[in-house]
Design a protein around this motif. Structure first.
Motif, PDB file in Angstrom:
ATOM      1  N   GLU A   7      29.036  64.027 -18.626  1.00 33.91           N
ATOM      2  CA  GLU A   7      27.863  64.411 -17.841  1.00 33.91           C
ATOM      3  C   GLU A   7      26.593  64.531 -18.678  1.00 33.91           C
ATOM      4  O   GLU A   7      25.480  64.448 -18.146  1.00 33.91           O
ATOM      5  CB  GLU A   7      28.155  65.736 -17.114  1.00 33.91           C
ATOM      6  N   GLN A  15      23.076  60.012 -19.315  1.00 31.07           N
ATOM      7  CA  GLN A  15      22.424  59.565 -18.083  1.00 31.07           C
ATOM      8  C   GLN A  15      23.255  58.469 -17.417  1.00 31.07           C
ATOM      9  O   GLN A  15      23.611  57.479 -18.048  1.00 31.07           O
ATOM     10  CB  GLN A  15      21.023  59.022 -18.387  1.00 31.07           C
ATOM     11  N   GLN A  65      22.700  56.640 -13.724  1.00 30.55           N
ATOM     12  CA  GLN A  65      21.714  56.610 -12.637  1.00 30.55           C
ATOM     13  C   GLN A  65      22.268  57.220 -11.345  1.00 30.55           C
ATOM     14  O   GLN A  65      23.342  56.873 -10.876  1.00 30.55           O
ATOM     15  CB  GLN A  65      21.253  55.181 -12.371  1.00 30.55           C
ATOM     16  N   ASN A  97      22.559  65.342 -14.731  1.00 30.99           N
ATOM     17  CA  ASN A  97      22.509  65.261 -16.196  1.00 30.99           C
ATOM     18  C   ASN A  97      22.072  66.627 -16.735  1.00 30.99           C
ATOM     19  O   ASN A  97      21.028  66.768 -17.336  1.00 30.99           O
ATOM     20  CB  ASN A  97      21.553  64.154 -16.639  1.00 30.99           C
ATOM     21  N   THR A 148      18.669  68.307 -12.217  1.00 31.55           N
ATOM     22  CA  THR A 148      18.197  67.130 -12.949  1.00 31.55           C
ATOM     23  C   THR A 148      19.094  65.931 -12.628  1.00 31.55           C
ATOM     24  O   THR A 148      20.298  65.944 -12.917  1.00 31.55           O
ATOM     25  CB  THR A 148      18.209  67.388 -14.468  1.00 31.55           C
ATOM     26  N   SER A 177      19.656  61.774 -13.045  1.00 33.66           N
ATOM     27  CA  SER A 177      19.283  60.649 -13.916  1.00 33.66           C
ATOM     28  C   SER A 177      18.636  59.534 -13.107  1.00 33.66           C
ATOM     29  O   SER A 177      19.166  59.112 -12.077  1.00 33.66           O
ATOM     30  CB  SER A 177      20.521  60.104 -14.637  1.00 33.66           C
ATOM     31  N   GLN A 178      17.505  59.058 -13.583  1.00 36.91           N
ATOM     32  CA  GLN A 178      16.796  57.958 -12.944  1.00 36.91           C
ATOM     33  C   GLN A 178      17.148  56.615 -13.561  1.00 36.91           C
ATOM     34  O   GLN A 178      16.761  55.571 -13.058  1.00 36.91           O
ATOM     35  CB  GLN A 178      15.280  58.193 -13.041  1.00 36.91           C
ATOM     36  N   THR A 179      17.874  56.662 -14.676  1.00 38.20           N
ATOM     37  CA  THR A 179      18.260  55.435 -15.377  1.00 38.20           C
ATOM     38  C   THR A 179      19.597  55.676 -16.072  1.00 38.20           C
ATOM     39  O   THR A 179      20.189  56.741 -15.933  1.00 38.20           O
ATOM     40  CB  THR A 179      17.179  55.039 -16.396  1.00 38.20           C
ATOM     41  N   ASP A 180      20.062  54.674 -16.805  1.00 40.51           N
ATOM     42  CA  ASP A 180      21.328  54.796 -17.531  1.00 40.51           C
ATOM     43  C   ASP A 180      21.069  54.978 -19.024  1.00 40.51           C
ATOM     44  O   ASP A 180      20.146  54.387 -19.580  1.00 40.51           O
ATOM     45  CB  ASP A 180      22.179  53.533 -17.353  1.00 40.51           C
ATOM     46  N   ALA A 181      21.909  55.792 -19.674  1.00 40.49           N
ATOM     47  CA  ALA A 181      21.907  55.848 -21.136  1.00 40.49           C
ATOM     48  C   ALA A 181      22.229  54.455 -21.670  1.00 40.49           C
ATOM     49  O   ALA A 181      22.862  53.643 -20.997  1.00 40.49           O
ATOM     50  CB  ALA A 181      22.935  56.861 -21.624  1.00 40.49           C
ATOM     51  N   GLY A 216      19.552  58.510 -24.351  1.00 38.96           N
ATOM     52  CA  GLY A 216      19.903  58.767 -22.966  1.00 38.96           C
ATOM     53  C   GLY A 216      20.897  59.884 -22.768  1.00 38.96           C
ATOM     54  O   GLY A 216      21.593  59.919 -21.751  1.00 38.96           O
ATOM     55  N   GLN A 217      20.971  60.818 -23.711  1.00 36.61           N
ATOM     56  CA  GLN A 217      21.832  61.985 -23.512  1.00 36.61           C
ATOM     57  C   GLN A 217      21.046  63.258 -23.788  1.00 36.61           C
ATOM     58  O   GLN A 217      20.006  63.242 -24.448  1.00 36.61           O
ATOM     59  CB  GLN A 217      23.082  61.913 -24.385  1.00 36.61           C
TER      60      GLN A 217
END
Length: 532
Positions: free
Chosen positions: A132, A135, A137, A141, A151, A153-157, A254-255
């Motif tokens: 978790e 990120q 999407q 997160n 929160t 995530s709007q995108t991926d790690a 992305g974390q």
């Protein structure tokens, strides 16, 4: 009072506080904890759940199995088992089924051969779960922090995006400890995760939800991160494989939390899985451009490797003694390598391993090459920028009113106490440099080091509070910047996983991964829970 004596007293006081809190926690478990009909998860009956990611991808690419059938089999397993282990904390089943149908449609329309498809999508249609803290999407997160519970995530790690591009299908996100800084995965948002081999035991942290999810056959490959053993402890406690790569190979982007200062050098993102054959292809995908730093295409002949082993850290007063069944398991590996492989296995005593915790603390509190200080843990706990008082949080926790876990509050209280003055910093920094030099010269490019994963098998819930420093058995290799693969070695007589760490010199990940595959063949690898 001498500074060293003062520090020792402080550490012993910390252990005493943890012991008392642990007794409270154990009493709470005894009188008010969850009750289960069985102490283990149910065994697997669906054959699709017993295949590696590599095998599943091949069957899907060759159109021998429909992707939707694989995904549905895993969804069924999750619905059956996850209420017991609480590993996956947010599902994305509808999205996963749509993506599975898209894979089947794509394969029906295109007639590319298996080799072409494998090069494009090495994990086509393979179920994936993600810690978790990364990120993904559309998924939360929070890293278990209550003030981040909304929160999304709007995108991926970076690593998640790379695995999705390789064809993997995420089923959901998995539990972690609060702010990923404790080795029991429990927080005030998602609750506590339970070990599939015995629900009364911990799953490790901070990638513990990932560890138990994989071990319970609710996923086949997963993403974890490791700054003090957060991949390897959960992998060990749950009887699966986990790899901490050489630093700088796999992106940490992305974390949350974001590492800063020297921590950037020692935080590593890596693969977790049930089957050793998935480790190398996962690392190839997750590394992206960083793969050029490794030698994964080199053929490894185990009989030509130099093996070294050490059964404990040398006797630090801060750590528990290593369980005899873990020492016995390690000796069986040594004997097997000598008799069956014909390898040279040398017993060593690295004296400075005794100071693993102190070395780890020193390195984690250091400034980065850019001069930046590490982020203070107490600042990460702050409520939308409003500073918290750790002492007040402790009082609130005693009254059942705090939104933080006791390990997080304890760390915030002791954060400054655990920092060393300039004299001590220089002392332990010199130890780190000396130990790093000794290990790198010993291992070279053709050596591996066998070392316990933890002093004990998976302890019962709350017990880590009485043994707060045991993570140093894994944390030392973050401080030293060496690649490590955690390998399962079957179960002990109580049905809990055994295991060992396999360590190599910098950027010699291919050696530890090759040893992992051999140990799996020789000692059985992952054991399905519920069959003991």
């Amino acid at each position: 009072m001498a500074p060293l004596l003062t520090a020792r007293i402080q550490l012993l006081l910390l252990q005493a506080m943890g012991f008392l809190i642990g007794l409270v926690g154990q009493a709470a478990r005894a009188f008010g904890g969850p009750k289960f009909d069985s102490m283990t998860t149910r065994p697997v009956t669906e054959p699709l759940l017993l295949l590696s990611g590599v095998q599943l991808a091949k069957l899907i690419r060759q159109r021998k199995v429909k992707c939707i059938d694989v995904i549905q089999a895993y969804i069924n397993r999750i619905m059956d088992v996850n209420p017991l282990i609480n590993g996956i904390v947010k599902y994305r089943f509808e999205e996963a089924k749509k993506e599975a149908h898209a894979v089947d449609t794509k394969l029906a329309e295109k007639q590319e051969d298996d080799a072409t498809l494998e090069k494009k999508w090495p994990f086509l249609g393979v179920p994936l779960t993600v810690k978790e803290a990364f990120q993904l999407q559309g998924m939360p997160n929070s890293s278990g922090l209550v003030n981040r519970r909304n929160t999304i995530s709007q995108t991926d790690a970076t690593v998640v995006a790379l695995l999705k591009e390789a064809g993997a299908i995420p089923l959901g996100i998995t539990n972690c400890s609060e702010l990923c800084m404790w080795y029991e995965s429990s927080n005030k948002i998602y609750g506590r995760s339970n070990n599939p081999y015995d629900l009364r035991h911990i799953v490790g942290g901070s990638s513990g939800g990932e560890g138990c999810t994989l071990a319970a056959a609710c996923s086949v490959i997963g993403v974890g991160s490791d700054i003090g053993g957060s991949i390897r402890m959960p992998a060990f406690f749950n009887g699966i494989f986990g790899h901490k790569p050489s630093p700088g190979v796999v992106s940490n982007n992305g974390q949350f939390p974001v590492a800063r200062g020297a921590q950037e050098l020692f935080q590593c993102t890596g693969p977790m899985c049930r089957y050793a054959e998935d480790l190398t292809p996962m690392l190839r995908v997750m590394a992206g451009p960083g793969i050029q730093k490794l030698k994964l295409d080199e053929k490894v002949h185990l009989k030509d490797l130099k093996f070294y082993w050490m059964e404990h850290d040398g006797g630090s007063i801060l750590m528990s003694k290593v369980d005899q069944d873990l020492i016995l398991a390690q000796k069986k590996v040594v004997a097997h390598l000598e008799s069956m492989v014909g390898a040279s296995v040398q017993h060593v005593k690295l004296k400075q391993m005794k100071y693993s915790f102190q070395i780890w603390v020193t390195m984690m509190s250091a400034k980065g090459h850019d001069g930046k200080e590490p982020v203070k843990f107490v600042d990460l706990l702050s409520d939308h920028g409003k500073p918290i008082s750790p002492l007040w949080e402790l009082i609130k926790w005693c009254l059942g009113r705090s939104t933080h876990t006791i390990p997080a509050i304890g760390l915030a209280l002791l954060e400054e106490k655990l920092k060393y003055n300039s004299e001590k910093y220089k002392r332990f920094k010199a130890m780190e440099e000396s130990l790093h030099k000794e290990l790198v010269e010993m291992l070279g490019d053709d050596g591996v080091f066998l070392y316990p994963s933890h002093p004990t098998v998976a302890p019962q819930h709350h017990v880590p509070l009485t043994r707060p420093f045991n993570f140093a058995y894994t944390g030392i290799f973050n401080a030293l910047g060496l690649p490590v693969t955690q390998c399962p070695l079957g179960l002990n007589d109580k049905g809990l996983p055994l295991g060992i760490q396999v360590v190599a010199g910098p950027f010699n990940d291919h050696l530890t991964l090759a040893v992992a595959q051999y140990l799996e063949k020789s000692f059985g690898g992952w054991v399905c829970p519920g069959k003991f």
